[in-house]
Motif scaffolding. Structure first.
Motif, short mmCIF file in Angstrom:
data_model
loop_
_atom_site.label_atom_id
_atom_site.label_comp_id
_atom_site.label_asym_id
_atom_site.label_seq_id
_atom_site.Cartn_x
_atom_site.Cartn_y
_atom_site.Cartn_z
N MET A 122 0.84 -1.18 0.00
CA MET A 122 0.00 0.00 0.00
C MET A 122 0.88 1.25 0.00
SD MET A 122 -2.60 1.10 2.98
CE MET A 122 -4.10 1.81 2.45
N ALA A 123 0.60 2.15 -0.87
CA ALA A 123 1.40 3.37 -0.99
C ALA A 123 1.07 4.34 0.15
CB ALA A 123 1.15 4.04 -2.33
N VAL A 124 2.04 5.16 0.49
CA VAL A 124 1.86 6.18 1.51
C VAL A 124 0.83 7.19 1.02
CG1 VAL A 124 2.99 8.05 2.76
CG2 VAL A 124 4.21 5.93 2.34
N GLN A 125 -0.15 7.50 1.85
CA GLN A 125 -1.18 8.47 1.49
C GLN A 125 -1.21 9.55 2.56
OE1 GLN A 125 -4.47 7.60 -0.54
NE2 GLN A 125 -3.44 6.02 -1.68
N LEU A 126 -0.42 10.59 2.36
CA LEU A 126 -0.39 11.71 3.31
C LEU A 126 -0.94 12.95 2.63
CD1 LEU A 126 3.15 11.22 4.89
CD2 LEU A 126 0.96 10.58 5.86
N ASP A 127 -1.45 13.86 3.42
CA ASP A 127 -1.99 15.11 2.92
C ASP A 127 -0.91 15.82 2.07
OD1 ASP A 127 -2.37 18.14 3.15
OD2 ASP A 127 -4.27 17.37 3.93
N PRO A 128 -1.26 16.31 0.88
CA PRO A 128 -0.27 17.00 0.03
C PRO A 128 0.38 18.20 0.71
CG PRO A 128 -2.25 16.51 -1.24
CD PRO A 128 -2.54 16.15 0.20
N GLN A 129 -0.38 18.92 1.55
CA GLN A 129 0.21 20.06 2.26
C GLN A 129 1.26 19.60 3.26
OE1 GLN A 129 -3.37 21.92 3.79
NE2 GLN A 129 -3.14 23.60 2.31
N LEU A 130 1.03 18.44 3.89
CA LEU A 130 2.00 17.88 4.82
C LEU A 130 3.26 17.47 4.05
CD1 LEU A 130 2.79 16.95 7.65
CD2 LEU A 130 1.64 14.79 7.17
N MET A 131 3.08 16.84 2.90
CA MET A 131 4.24 16.42 2.09
C MET A 131 5.08 17.62 1.66
SD MET A 131 4.56 13.17 1.94
CE MET A 131 5.76 13.05 0.64
N ASP A 132 4.43 18.78 1.46
CA ASP A 132 5.17 19.99 1.07
C ASP A 132 6.11 20.48 2.16
OD1 ASP A 132 4.04 20.06 -1.45
OD2 ASP A 132 2.52 21.55 -0.92
N ILE A 133 5.76 20.21 3.43
CA ILE A 133 6.60 20.75 4.51
C ILE A 133 7.52 19.70 5.14
CG2 ILE A 133 5.02 22.62 5.06
CD1 ILE A 133 4.06 20.98 7.47
N LEU A 134 7.25 18.41 4.91
CA LEU A 134 8.13 17.38 5.48
C LEU A 134 9.49 17.41 4.80
CD1 LEU A 134 5.80 14.26 5.87
CD2 LEU A 134 6.70 15.75 7.66
N SER A 157 18.16 15.00 8.32
CA SER A 157 19.62 15.16 8.25
C SER A 157 19.96 16.63 8.00
CB SER A 157 20.22 14.27 7.16
OG SER A 157 19.85 14.75 5.88
N ASP A 158 21.21 16.96 8.02
CA ASP A 158 21.64 18.35 7.93
C ASP A 158 21.22 19.06 6.64
OD1 ASP A 158 22.76 18.22 10.41
OD2 ASP A 158 24.76 17.71 9.67
N ASP A 159 21.03 18.31 5.55
CA ASP A 159 20.68 18.98 4.28
C ASP A 159 19.20 19.32 4.17
OD1 ASP A 159 19.67 16.46 3.87
OD2 ASP A 159 20.88 16.01 2.13
N HIS A 160 18.34 18.69 4.99
CA HIS A 160 16.90 18.98 5.03
C HIS A 160 16.23 18.94 3.66
CE1 HIS A 160 17.43 20.05 9.19
NE2 HIS A 160 18.33 20.96 8.87
N ALA A 161 16.53 17.94 2.88
CA ALA A 161 15.95 17.80 1.54
C ALA A 161 14.50 17.32 1.62
CB ALA A 161 16.78 16.82 0.72
N PRO A 162 13.71 17.60 0.58
CA PRO A 162 12.32 17.13 0.55
C PRO A 162 12.24 15.60 0.52
CG PRO A 162 12.72 18.76 -1.17
CD PRO A 162 14.04 18.42 -0.57
N LEU A 163 11.09 15.09 0.91
CA LEU A 163 10.84 13.65 0.91
C LEU A 163 9.83 13.32 -0.19
CD1 LEU A 163 10.41 13.21 4.75
CD2 LEU A 163 12.42 12.58 3.39
N ARG A 164 9.91 12.09 -0.70
CA ARG A 164 8.93 11.62 -1.68
C ARG A 164 8.37 10.29 -1.19
NH1 ARG A 164 13.73 10.31 -4.54
NH2 ARG A 164 13.90 8.07 -4.70
N ALA A 165 7.15 9.99 -1.57
CA ALA A 165 6.50 8.75 -1.15
C ALA A 165 7.10 7.57 -1.90
CB ALA A 165 5.01 8.83 -1.40
N GLY A 166 7.20 6.43 -1.21
CA GLY A 166 7.72 5.21 -1.81
C GLY A 166 9.24 5.17 -1.78
N SER A 167 9.77 4.10 -2.36
CA SER A 167 11.22 3.94 -2.45
C SER A 167 11.59 3.70 -3.90
CB SER A 167 11.69 2.77 -1.58
OG SER A 167 11.29 1.55 -2.16
N PRO A 168 12.86 3.86 -4.27
CA PRO A 168 13.25 3.59 -5.66
C PRO A 168 12.95 2.15 -6.07
CG PRO A 168 14.99 4.77 -4.52
CD PRO A 168 13.96 4.40 -3.48
N ALA A 169 13.10 1.21 -5.15
CA ALA A 169 12.86 -0.19 -5.47
C ALA A 169 11.38 -0.54 -5.48
CB ALA A 169 13.59 -1.08 -4.47
N ASP A 170 10.58 0.17 -4.68
CA ASP A 170 9.15 -0.13 -4.57
C ASP A 170 8.37 1.17 -4.36
OD1 ASP A 170 6.62 -1.10 -4.10
OD2 ASP A 170 7.14 -2.21 -2.29
#
Length: 69
Positions: A1-13, A17-30
């Protein structure tokens, strides 16, 4: 099942780590994995019962790319 988070939450997550890069749902392998993946370092952060666990100690190490010929 894919991650289903509010789009506004995904914008701020961001990766904790020190670089504070954005996150994306899922992984490269899955792409349907219940994990958020850092767009910079590649660490995966599990999503447990709909709550992202954004702790570096709980992160899944990035998957190494296979060597190219």
């Amino acid at each position: 099942m894919a991650v289903q988070l509010d789009p506004q939450l995904m914008d701020i997550l961001a990766c904790p780590s020190d670089d504070h890069a954005p996150l994306r749902a899922g992984s490269p392998a899955d792409p349907d994995a219940d994990v958020l993946t850092c767009t910079s370092c590649g660490r995966g952060f599990p999503v447990v019962d709909g709550v992202p666990v954004l702790l570096l100690d709980e992160a899944i190490p990035p998957v190494e790319a296979p060597p190219s010929d």
